[in-house]
Write a protein that holds these residues in place. Structure first.
Motif, mmCIF file in Angstrom:
data_model
loop_
_atom_site.group_PDB
_atom_site.id
_atom_site.type_symbol
_atom_site.label_atom_id
_atom_site.label_comp_id
_atom_site.label_asym_id
_atom_site.label_seq_id
_atom_site.Cartn_x
_atom_site.Cartn_y
_atom_site.Cartn_z
ATOM 1 N N ASN A 39 0.838 -1.200 0.000
ATOM 2 C CA ASN A 39 0.000 0.000 0.000
ATOM 3 C C ASN A 39 0.872 1.249 0.000
ATOM 4 O O ASN A 39 1.873 1.309 0.707
ATOM 5 C CB ASN A 39 -0.903 0.039 1.236
ATOM 6 C CG ASN A 39 -2.011 -0.993 1.154
ATOM 7 O OD1 ASN A 39 -2.561 -1.234 0.089
ATOM 8 N ND2 ASN A 39 -2.316 -1.617 2.280
ATOM 9 N N ASN A 40 0.463 2.238 -0.794
ATOM 10 C CA ASN A 40 1.189 3.511 -0.846
ATOM 11 C C ASN A 40 2.666 3.292 -1.201
ATOM 12 O O ASN A 40 3.570 3.510 -0.407
ATOM 13 C CB ASN A 40 1.078 4.255 0.483
ATOM 14 C CG ASN A 40 -0.331 4.746 0.743
ATOM 15 O OD1 ASN A 40 -1.052 5.099 -0.176
ATOM 16 N ND2 ASN A 40 -0.723 4.740 2.003
ATOM 17 N N PHE A 41 2.871 2.857 -2.430
ATOM 18 C CA PHE A 41 4.198 2.510 -2.924
ATOM 19 C C PHE A 41 4.685 3.664 -3.801
ATOM 20 O O PHE A 41 4.138 3.922 -4.866
ATOM 21 C CB PHE A 41 4.080 1.210 -3.715
ATOM 22 C CG PHE A 41 5.360 0.667 -4.241
ATOM 23 C CD1 PHE A 41 6.591 1.079 -3.731
ATOM 24 C CD2 PHE A 41 5.356 -0.274 -5.252
ATOM 25 C CE1 PHE A 41 7.766 0.565 -4.223
ATOM 26 C CE2 PHE A 41 6.524 -0.799 -5.741
ATOM 27 C CZ PHE A 41 7.727 -0.371 -5.229
ATOM 28 N N THR A 42 5.710 4.381 -3.371
ATOM 29 C CA THR A 42 6.179 5.556 -4.105
ATOM 30 C C THR A 42 7.685 5.488 -4.373
ATOM 31 O O THR A 42 8.394 4.665 -3.805
ATOM 32 C CB THR A 42 5.878 6.845 -3.312
ATOM 33 O OG1 THR A 42 6.511 6.768 -2.035
ATOM 34 C CG2 THR A 42 4.382 7.041 -3.132
ATOM 35 N N GLN A 43 8.128 6.399 -5.240
ATOM 36 C CA GLN A 43 9.536 6.573 -5.587
ATOM 37 C C GLN A 43 10.094 5.351 -6.310
ATOM 38 O O GLN A 43 11.170 4.857 -6.020
ATOM 39 C CB GLN A 43 10.383 6.864 -4.333
ATOM 40 C CG GLN A 43 11.682 7.609 -4.647
ATOM 41 C CD GLN A 43 12.390 8.056 -3.387
ATOM 42 O OE1 GLN A 43 11.788 8.101 -2.317
ATOM 43 N NE2 GLN A 43 13.654 8.405 -3.515
ATOM 44 N N LEU A 44 9.301 4.874 -7.277
ATOM 45 C CA LEU A 44 9.790 3.779 -8.118
ATOM 46 C C LEU A 44 10.663 4.373 -9.220
ATOM 47 O O LEU A 44 10.239 4.548 -10.359
ATOM 48 C CB LEU A 44 8.622 3.016 -8.737
ATOM 49 C CG LEU A 44 8.023 1.899 -7.882
ATOM 50 C CD1 LEU A 44 6.786 1.340 -8.545
ATOM 51 C CD2 LEU A 44 9.038 0.795 -7.698
ATOM 52 N N SER A 45 11.864 4.686 -8.911
ATOM 53 C CA SER A 45 12.761 5.310 -9.890
ATOM 54 C C SER A 45 13.817 4.302 -10.352
ATOM 55 O O SER A 45 13.926 3.204 -9.832
ATOM 56 C CB SER A 45 13.446 6.530 -9.266
ATOM 57 O OG SER A 45 14.151 6.151 -8.096
ATOM 58 N N ASP A 46 14.573 4.719 -11.390
ATOM 59 C CA ASP A 46 15.666 3.894 -11.927
ATOM 60 C C ASP A 46 15.156 2.529 -12.368
ATOM 61 O O ASP A 46 15.685 1.478 -11.977
ATOM 62 C CB ASP A 46 16.787 3.724 -10.892
ATOM 63 C CG ASP A 46 17.373 5.052 -10.457
ATOM 64 O OD1 ASP A 46 17.438 5.964 -11.311
ATOM 65 O OD2 ASP A 46 17.732 5.185 -9.277
ATOM 66 N N ILE A 47 14.122 2.510 -13.202
ATOM 67 C CA ILE A 47 13.542 1.243 -13.655
ATOM 68 C C ILE A 47 14.408 0.688 -14.775
ATOM 69 O O ILE A 47 14.536 1.291 -15.847
ATOM 70 C CB ILE A 47 12.103 1.450 -14.132
ATOM 71 C CG1 ILE A 47 11.235 1.959 -12.974
ATOM 72 C CG2 ILE A 47 11.520 0.165 -14.703
ATOM 73 C CD1 ILE A 47 9.816 2.266 -13.367
ATOM 74 N N THR A 48 14.976 -0.457 -14.520
ATOM 75 C CA THR A 48 15.821 -1.147 -15.504
ATOM 76 C C THR A 48 15.329 -2.578 -15.648
ATOM 77 O O THR A 48 14.466 -3.036 -14.899
ATOM 78 C CB THR A 48 17.291 -1.147 -15.054
ATOM 79 O OG1 THR A 48 17.391 -1.794 -13.766
ATOM 80 C CG2 THR A 48 17.820 0.281 -14.947
ATOM 81 N N ARG A 49 15.938 -3.294 -16.587
ATOM 82 C CA ARG A 49 15.545 -4.681 -16.797
ATOM 83 C C ARG A 49 16.201 -5.559 -15.742
ATOM 84 O O ARG A 49 17.418 -5.571 -15.595
ATOM 85 C CB ARG A 49 15.960 -5.136 -18.189
ATOM 86 C CG ARG A 49 15.556 -6.574 -18.473
ATOM 87 C CD ARG A 49 15.813 -6.927 -19.911
ATOM 88 N NE ARG A 49 15.393 -8.294 -20.184
ATOM 89 C CZ ARG A 49 15.399 -8.854 -21.395
ATOM 90 N NH1 ARG A 49 15.822 -8.124 -22.443
ATOM 91 N NH2 ARG A 49 15.017 -10.090 -21.571
ATOM 92 N N LEU A 50 15.395 -6.284 -15.018
ATOM 93 C CA LEU A 50 15.878 -7.184 -13.966
ATOM 94 C C LEU A 50 15.289 -8.564 -14.171
ATOM 95 O O LEU A 50 14.127 -8.710 -14.567
ATOM 96 C CB LEU A 50 15.479 -6.643 -12.584
ATOM 97 C CG LEU A 50 16.052 -5.271 -12.195
ATOM 98 C CD1 LEU A 50 15.466 -4.811 -10.872
ATOM 99 C CD2 LEU A 50 17.577 -5.331 -12.113
ATOM 100 N N GLU A 51 16.098 -9.568 -13.891
ATOM 101 C CA GLU A 51 15.618 -10.944 -13.991
ATOM 102 C C GLU A 51 14.822 -11.295 -12.744
ATOM 103 O O GLU A 51 15.106 -10.821 -11.641
ATOM 104 C CB GLU A 51 16.793 -11.902 -14.162
ATOM 105 C CG GLU A 51 17.597 -11.671 -15.431
ATOM 106 C CD GLU A 51 16.771 -11.920 -16.676
ATOM 107 O OE1 GLU A 51 15.858 -12.784 -16.613
ATOM 108 O OE2 GLU A 51 17.013 -11.246 -17.695
ATOM 109 N N PHE A 52 13.827 -12.177 -12.935
ATOM 110 C CA PHE A 52 12.993 -12.578 -11.801
ATOM 111 C C PHE A 52 12.743 -14.074 -11.886
ATOM 112 O O PHE A 52 12.403 -14.608 -12.949
ATOM 113 C CB PHE A 52 11.657 -11.815 -11.823
ATOM 114 C CG PHE A 52 10.895 -11.894 -10.539
ATOM 115 C CD1 PHE A 52 11.117 -10.969 -9.529
ATOM 116 C CD2 PHE A 52 9.969 -12.908 -10.328
ATOM 117 C CE1 PHE A 52 10.414 -11.050 -8.342
ATOM 118 C CE2 PHE A 52 9.274 -12.991 -9.143
ATOM 119 C CZ PHE A 52 9.491 -12.055 -8.137
ATOM 120 N N ASP A 53 12.941 -14.750 -10.738
ATOM 121 C CA ASP A 53 12.760 -16.203 -10.658
ATOM 122 C C ASP A 53 11.342 -16.495 -10.168
ATOM 123 O O ASP A 53 10.997 -16.232 -9.018
ATOM 124 C CB ASP A 53 13.794 -16.800 -9.704
ATOM 125 C CG ASP A 53 13.669 -18.313 -9.618
ATOM 126 O OD1 ASP A 53 12.920 -18.892 -10.438
ATOM 127 O OD2 ASP A 53 14.304 -18.899 -8.727
#
Length: 651
Positions: free
Chosen positions: A135-149
């Motif tokens: 809830n209330n998730f802010t400051q999502l900066s520097d979005i790059t490609r990341l691997e996820f398992d």
């Protein structure tokens, strides 16, 4: 002060153990590290201790005081998470390995960058948590490609609410791909101004997707064939515009059952190609859009529950939609003027028609909807009329199918009945039954015509009409033939009307006694004063007009004479037209009332007032009779030579 805060925190945590689900709000300054001997599992089903460390402000980072509570916790809630807390948070969550009792994790007021968020999500992914909420998730900066398992997870549902992306320039795939390929049953991203979402790269296990209150458009999931297990899709409060494109979006969702498209900008002009909905779609919410009656051209054939509330629908076109599986239809808050029939909705059981423009609902509605169990038609501007009374009467026979009755059903028109409940509105059968009203009016008209005809016959109305016409024509000719002033001059004291059978008395008694002597009374008598060449009626009218009085000699012979009746009528007409007392009645012989014809009603009225002189049989009373008669004629007329004849009056 810090010790006091720790004390209150400890007391609060102990109080929360009363419930099976415990939420722990731990501020970031209290997290320092996690003890290495943190219990990893709870497979023995015994109550275990859950040491939650915190750090006093004056102690070193390695020096902890543990707060221990019973390990029955299934829910954990943490707030005020920033980048500096990510290491401690991931260490804490990683201790809840799969098989532990923690199932619900909620993070509130997070302010971390993209890589930190992915790290937290990856840690939760491999823990025992089944329901993860941010809830209330802010400051999502520097979005790059990341691997996820995505392997080996216990997660069933991921919820992200009120996320704010502060990075203005990034590749959208890096952000949305993480969520699109999640192998969980439910995903919610709400109130986050999200403008797009990718189609999963492979067949997705999503069964529930909610993108409530974002900025999604008609481009969402077009040609997406990997959501074949999706059952519920909520797209409320977005920016969709084309209902046709929405139908195409669902066409490959083979398992879709519920779709919420309310509070968008949807419209359908009817000119687009045929809509293609998922055949499995059973419940559709299209409320609060911009749809008109054309929407019935673009609806899923198998829908069982449909909401079209708060649109711009003015009618339900017949034959346009065949929704035989439809059981519930909500058309509240539209512009409908009447209840729709059920020709295309053979299975309809519940219909909501509140807050429309229904003035007079059709009384045959229930007949067309045999399976209907409940109708909500209140809060409409009802006009209390005969047609509405038929609807109210039908409600009484429907067995209580009108929901909200009687409070929600109130008269709006006419003004005098505004506010009255329909149950208290009544009109007579005569006022509302057109056939009965016409028959009654016809009978009354016939009765009136019969009464008028009877009166006309009994009172000889045609005769009076004819006489009035002759009087009018005679007066008109008289004015045309001679000047007005001569027409108005009086030449006789009295006009004498009598039956020919009473002429001897008139000639031997009446005329000699009035015309001789000093009185000089001049009488107008038809034998000597009617002008040859003129009609009898015209002569009668002229003589009456030129005479100051009209003397009628009444007897049984008089009432049997047609001409006497004419003379009496014209004299009486002068009486009323000139507002004078010009009639003198002499009763020569008694007249029985039954001898007087019905048309002599004026004579009856005059005799009832006893305004007549009765001829005495005794000779000694004759002098008084003549004196009274002379007194009734009280006028001086100029003589032919200009002299005036003074009337002699006897008392």
């Amino acid at each position: 002060m810090t010790s006091l805060r720790n004390f209150f925190l400890y007391k609060s945590l102990l109080a929360l153990t009363i419930w099976n689900h415990v939420s722990l709000s731990v501020e970031n300054e209290l997290f320092a590290a996690v003890s290495n001997d943190f219990p990893e599992g709870d497979s023995d089903k015994e109550t275990r201790s859950l040491p939650l460390p915190y750090r006093k402000s004056h102690q070193s980072k390695a020096d902890f005081n543990w707060v221990v509570i019973e390990n029955t916790t299934e829910s954990l809630s943490l707030s005020e998470i920033t980048n500096v807390d990510v290491k401690e948070l991931t260490a804490l969550v990683s201790r809840f390995s799969q098989g532990s009792r923690l199932q619900n994790l909620t993070l509130t007021n997070m302010k971390v960058d993209w890589s930190a968020f992915v790290k937290i999500l990856q840690t939760v992914w491999h823990s025992s948590v089944k329901y993860f909420t941010v809830n209330n998730f802010t400051q999502l900066s520097d979005i790059t490609r990341l691997e996820f398992d995505y392997k080996g997870t216990s997660l069933k549902a991921v919820t992200v609410k009120k996320a704010v992306v502060t990075d203005l320039y990034f590749i959208q795939d890096y952000l949305y791909r993480i969520f699109a390929n999640m192998n969980v049953a439910a995903l919610t991203i709400a109130e986050s101004e999200m403008i797009h979402m990718l189609c999963p790269s492979s067949y997705s296990p999503f069964r529930y997707l909610s993108f409530f209150k974002n900025a999604l458009t008609d481009l969402l999931f077009q040609e997406c064939k990997t959501l074949n297990r999706l059952e519920t899709l909520i797209l409320k409060k977005n920016k969709f515009e084309s209902l046709h494109k929405v139908s195409l979006m669902t066409s490959h969702m083979d398992s879709l059952q519920y779709l919420d498209m309310s509070n968008n900008l949807l419209s359908h002009d009817g000119a687009a190609a045929q809509c293609q909905w998922a055949e499995s779609l059973a419940e559709l919410d299209l409320s609060s859009n911009q749809l008109t009656e054309a929407v019935f051209e673009c609806l899923p054939a198998n829908v069982a529950k449909l909401s079209l509330q708060s649109n711009q629908i003015t009618s339900v076109p017949k034959g346009m939609a065949e929704l035989q599986a439809l059981k519930e239809l909500n058309l509240a808050s539209n512009r409908l003027a009447d209840l729709p029939g059920c020709a295309g909705f053979g299975s309809l059981e519940l219909l909501n028609m509140e807050l429309n423009s229904i003035v007079t609902p059709s009384a045959d509605f229930f007949q067309s909807c045999p399976r209907l169990r409940e109708l909500r038609a209140g809060r409409n501007p009802f006009k209390c009329s005969c047609e509405l009374q038929d609807f109210v009467r039908l409600e009484r026979r429907s067995g209580g199918k009108l929901a909200g009755w009687p409070a929600a059903y109130v008269c709006e028109y006419p003004e005098g009945l505004r506010g009255r409940q329909l149950k208290d509105f009544h009109l007579s059968e005569l006022a509302c039954n057109t056939t009965l009203l016409l028959v009654t009016a016809l009978l009354l008209t016939l009765a009136l015509v019969a009464a008028v005809a009877f009166l006309c016959i009994s009172l000889d109305v045609p005769w009076y009409v004819r006489m009035t016409w002759q009087w009018t024509q005679t007066k008109r000719r008289a004015r045309h033939d001679r000047p007005e002033e001569l027409d108005a001059a009086l030449q006789f004291h009295a006009f004498v009307s009598y039956s020919e059978r009473d002429s001897l008395w008139v000639k031997d008694e009446l005329m000699p006694n009035l015309e001789r002597g000093e009185g000089c009374i001049r009488l107008c008598q038809h034998e000597r004063n009617f002008v040859p060449g003129k009609s009898i009626v015209e002569n009668i009218v002229n003589c009456i007009e030129k005479s100051y009085k009209s003397i009628f000699v009444l007897s049984p012979n008089f009432v049997q004479s047609e001409w006497c009746h004419y003379e009496l009528y014209f004299a009486h007409h002068k009486l009323f037209s000139e507002n004078s007392n010009s009639l003198i009645l002499i009763l020569l012989e008694p007249i029985a009332p039954h001898m007087i014809p019905a048309r002599y009603h004026k004579l009856k009225a005059l005799m009832a007032k006893r305004t007549y002189l009765e001829w005495p049989k005794e000779r000694g009373k004759h002098a008084l009779f003549w004196a009274n008669l002379r007194a009734a004629i009280s006028i001086n007329l100029p003589m032919a030579d200009g002299r005036r004849c003074e009337e002699t009056v006897f008392f």
